[in-house]
Design a protein around this motif. Structure first.
Motif, short mmCIF file in Angstrom:
data_model
loop_
_atom_site.label_atom_id
_atom_site.label_comp_id
_atom_site.label_asym_id
_atom_site.label_seq_id
_atom_site.Cartn_x
_atom_site.Cartn_y
_atom_site.Cartn_z
N LEU A 123 46.32 34.04 41.66
CA LEU A 123 44.93 33.91 41.57
C LEU A 123 44.27 32.68 41.48
CD1 LEU A 123 43.87 36.91 39.23
CD2 LEU A 123 44.58 37.00 41.48
N ALA A 124 44.91 31.70 40.76
CA ALA A 124 44.52 30.31 40.71
C ALA A 124 44.80 29.71 42.18
CB ALA A 124 45.56 29.54 39.67
N VAL A 125 45.81 30.12 42.78
CA VAL A 125 45.93 29.37 44.09
C VAL A 125 44.87 29.81 45.21
CG1 VAL A 125 47.61 29.54 46.47
CG2 VAL A 125 48.36 29.24 44.12
N LEU A 126 44.66 31.34 45.02
CA LEU A 126 43.55 31.75 45.89
C LEU A 126 42.10 31.22 45.53
CD1 LEU A 126 44.67 35.56 45.79
CD2 LEU A 126 44.71 34.05 48.00
N LYS A 127 41.81 31.01 44.40
CA LYS A 127 40.59 30.29 43.85
C LYS A 127 40.33 28.79 44.23
CE LYS A 127 39.77 33.68 40.23
NZ LYS A 127 39.83 34.03 38.85
N SER A 128 41.82 28.25 44.36
CA SER A 128 41.61 26.89 44.48
C SER A 128 41.16 26.68 46.09
CB SER A 128 42.82 26.11 44.30
OG SER A 128 44.08 26.58 44.95
N ALA A 129 41.48 27.95 46.75
CA ALA A 129 41.39 27.68 48.42
C ALA A 129 39.95 28.03 48.61
CB ALA A 129 42.32 28.63 49.09
N SER A 130 39.04 28.27 47.73
CA SER A 130 37.85 28.55 47.82
C SER A 130 37.43 29.80 48.52
CB SER A 130 37.17 27.51 48.79
OG SER A 130 37.14 26.10 48.13
N VAL A 131 38.69 30.57 48.18
CA VAL A 131 38.15 32.06 48.64
C VAL A 131 37.46 33.04 47.51
CG1 VAL A 131 39.13 34.37 49.67
CG2 VAL A 131 39.81 32.16 50.60
N PRO A 132 36.52 33.59 47.45
CA PRO A 132 35.75 34.23 46.34
C PRO A 132 36.77 35.32 46.14
CG PRO A 132 34.25 33.89 48.05
CD PRO A 132 35.21 33.55 48.78
N PHE A 133 37.00 35.49 44.84
CA PHE A 133 38.05 36.57 44.36
C PHE A 133 37.25 37.13 43.23
CE2 PHE A 133 41.20 38.73 41.94
CZ PHE A 133 42.28 38.94 42.91
N GLU A 134 36.63 38.49 43.45
CA GLU A 134 35.95 39.26 42.44
C GLU A 134 36.68 40.11 41.96
OE1 GLU A 134 33.03 38.58 41.31
OE2 GLU A 134 32.61 36.58 43.08
N THR A 135 36.73 40.41 40.69
CA THR A 135 37.35 41.49 39.82
C THR A 135 36.57 42.64 39.29
OG1 THR A 135 38.97 39.71 38.92
CG2 THR A 135 38.72 41.76 37.73
N VAL A 136 37.00 43.73 39.59
CA VAL A 136 36.09 44.90 39.03
C VAL A 136 36.96 45.65 37.98
CG1 VAL A 136 35.26 47.23 39.86
CG2 VAL A 136 35.32 45.08 41.50
N PRO A 137 36.20 45.66 36.76
CA PRO A 137 36.60 46.50 35.68
C PRO A 137 36.73 47.77 35.84
CG PRO A 137 35.02 45.07 34.89
CD PRO A 137 34.95 45.29 36.49
N SER A 138 37.97 48.52 35.31
CA SER A 138 38.20 49.94 35.56
C SER A 138 38.56 50.75 34.41
CB SER A 138 39.53 49.96 36.49
OG SER A 138 39.82 51.33 36.97
N PRO A 139 37.30 51.15 33.46
CA PRO A 139 37.85 51.89 32.68
C PRO A 139 37.92 53.31 32.78
CG PRO A 139 35.63 50.55 32.31
CD PRO A 139 36.02 50.47 33.82
N PHE A 140 38.91 54.25 32.20
CA PHE A 140 39.35 55.50 32.47
C PHE A 140 38.51 56.47 32.20
CE2 PHE A 140 43.06 52.91 32.28
CZ PHE A 140 43.13 52.36 33.61
N THR A 141 36.98 56.32 32.65
CA THR A 141 36.28 57.21 31.87
C THR A 141 35.15 57.71 33.13
OG1 THR A 141 34.64 55.64 31.31
CG2 THR A 141 36.12 56.35 29.67
N ARG A 142 34.36 58.72 33.00
CA ARG A 142 33.39 59.14 33.97
C ARG A 142 32.41 57.99 34.17
NH1 ARG A 142 27.65 59.11 33.93
NH2 ARG A 142 26.80 61.30 34.93
N ASP A 143 31.92 57.34 33.06
CA ASP A 143 30.98 56.18 33.37
C ASP A 143 31.49 54.98 33.99
OD1 ASP A 143 29.13 57.61 32.09
OD2 ASP A 143 29.10 56.56 30.33
N GLY A 144 33.07 54.83 33.67
CA GLY A 144 33.71 53.64 34.23
C GLY A 144 33.78 53.91 35.85
N ILE A 145 33.92 55.22 36.34
CA ILE A 145 33.95 55.26 37.94
C ILE A 145 32.51 55.12 38.27
CG2 ILE A 145 34.07 57.19 39.59
CD1 ILE A 145 36.11 58.66 37.52
N ILE A 146 31.50 55.48 37.96
CA ILE A 146 30.07 55.20 38.38
C ILE A 146 29.83 53.69 38.18
CG2 ILE A 146 27.58 55.69 37.97
CD1 ILE A 146 29.50 58.03 38.73
N ALA A 147 30.23 52.91 37.12
CA ALA A 147 30.02 51.53 37.10
C ALA A 147 30.71 50.70 38.19
CB ALA A 147 30.42 51.08 35.83
N LYS A 148 32.08 51.32 38.58
CA LYS A 148 32.83 50.60 39.42
C LYS A 148 32.16 50.57 40.85
CE LYS A 148 37.20 52.07 38.81
NZ LYS A 148 38.24 52.68 38.99
#
Length: 308
Positions: A123-148
């Motif tokens: 991830l550090a290499v990818l970010k240093s290459a200036s490629v946007p790297f976005e992380t999406v949280p993943s709670p294992f719940t009904r609400d987590g799916i909707i928020a994802k």
């Protein structure tokens, strides 16, 4: 008779699945219909150029397709096997062992990855290459799916599409949860999710896992809810868990522990599940993905557990 649930076609991607399941972040337990919500990314992120998108995580890829935005995808990771059209995309490797060189060779404008992707060095290499790297949280719940879904839609710049999909998925989940919750607590069966059983060593799911989440959504009880994450169980712990059902991923490639071998283990044989040969196997990504198909997976698991 041994129960089986082979309701989805499986393809030979499974070598990395067990490791992928164990790598998923833990979340605290929550009631089936409740969960974690995080703020919409609509106003939290600068608009991304997602015209050449690499998707990491089967749930993320599935959401991109469900939003009708698959035309942006130029590559996907090993766990992204649904829908079938995704298999035609170049594979950049397992989500926890990403190769920066392989991803950058695709000339992406952005990468969207499920929480737990890595390693950190990549991830550090990818970010240093200036490629946007976005992380999406993943709670294992009904609400987590909707928020994802909300976050992926925001990152793609299609919030209206995301809201429409959220409404559809939420209604489906709510219907599945409501139906499962009609069963009285006293009638709910105890389910032991076994991640692996190599060399007779049972690795089972405790709390805060995708397996724990789907068992609860299906209206059942996690038979070993006394510890977080995945841990090996002693024979005594297996017997004390008293599972009515054993749940496993269907690897589909002939590898892994067969039902006959599992049932031959003395500790398993002494459980209610062992006595009844009650083993359910389901497609791992479908069962544990916590994406748009999770309501269907919960219904099918409920039907396999209780009949119907």
């Amino acid at each position: 008779m041994t129960m089986r649930n082979n309701l989805r076609r499986i393809r030979p991607w499974q070598l990395a699945l067990t490791a992928a399941v164990m790598a998923l972040p833990l979340v605290p337990s929550a009631p089936a219909g409740k969960g974690f919500a995080f703020a919409s990314a609509a106003h939290a992120e600068d608009k991304l150029d997602t015209s050449r998108l690499v998707s990491v995580g089967g749930d993320i890829t599935e959401i991109v397709y469900a939003l009708g935005e698959e035309g942006r995808l130029i590559a996907r990771d090993t766990t992204s096997i649904y829908p079938e059209a995704a298999l035609k995309l170049p594979n950049v490797g397992y989500m926890r062992a990403l190769s920066p060189e392989g991803i950058l060779a695709m000339n992406p404008t952005a990468i969207i990855a499920v929480e737990g992707s890595g390693p950190k060095e990549a991830l550090a290499v990818l970010k240093s290459a200036s490629v946007p790297f976005e992380t999406v949280p993943s709670p294992f719940t009904r609400d987590g799916i909707i928020a994802k879904i909300d976050r992926v839609g925001a990152l793609l710049g299609v919030p209206d599409k995301a809201k429409a999909l959220e409404g559809k998925v939420a209604a489906d989940l709510d219907a599945a949860i409501t139906e499962a919750e009609k069963r009285p607590e006293a009638e709910r069966k105890r389910v032991l999710f076994i991640l692996s059983a190599q060399n007779g060593r049972i690795m089972a799911s405790g709390t805060g896992t995708a397996a724990d989440g789907i068992v609860k959504l299906a209206g059942a009880i996690n038979a070993v809810g006394a510890f977080p994450g995945y841990k090996p169980l002693t024979d005594e712990a297996i017997i004390e868990a008293k599972p009515d059902i054993i749940l496993m991923m269907n690897r589909g490639d002939g590898a892994g522990t067969q039902n006959e071998d599992l049932l031959a283990q003395p500790a398993i044989a002494l459980t209610p599940a062992g006595a009844k040969k009650a083993i359910i196997r389901m497609d791992g990504i479908y069962l544990l993905g916590f994406g748009p198909r999770t309501a269907a997976a919960a219904r099918e698991l409920n039907a396999a557990i209780y009949g119907g």
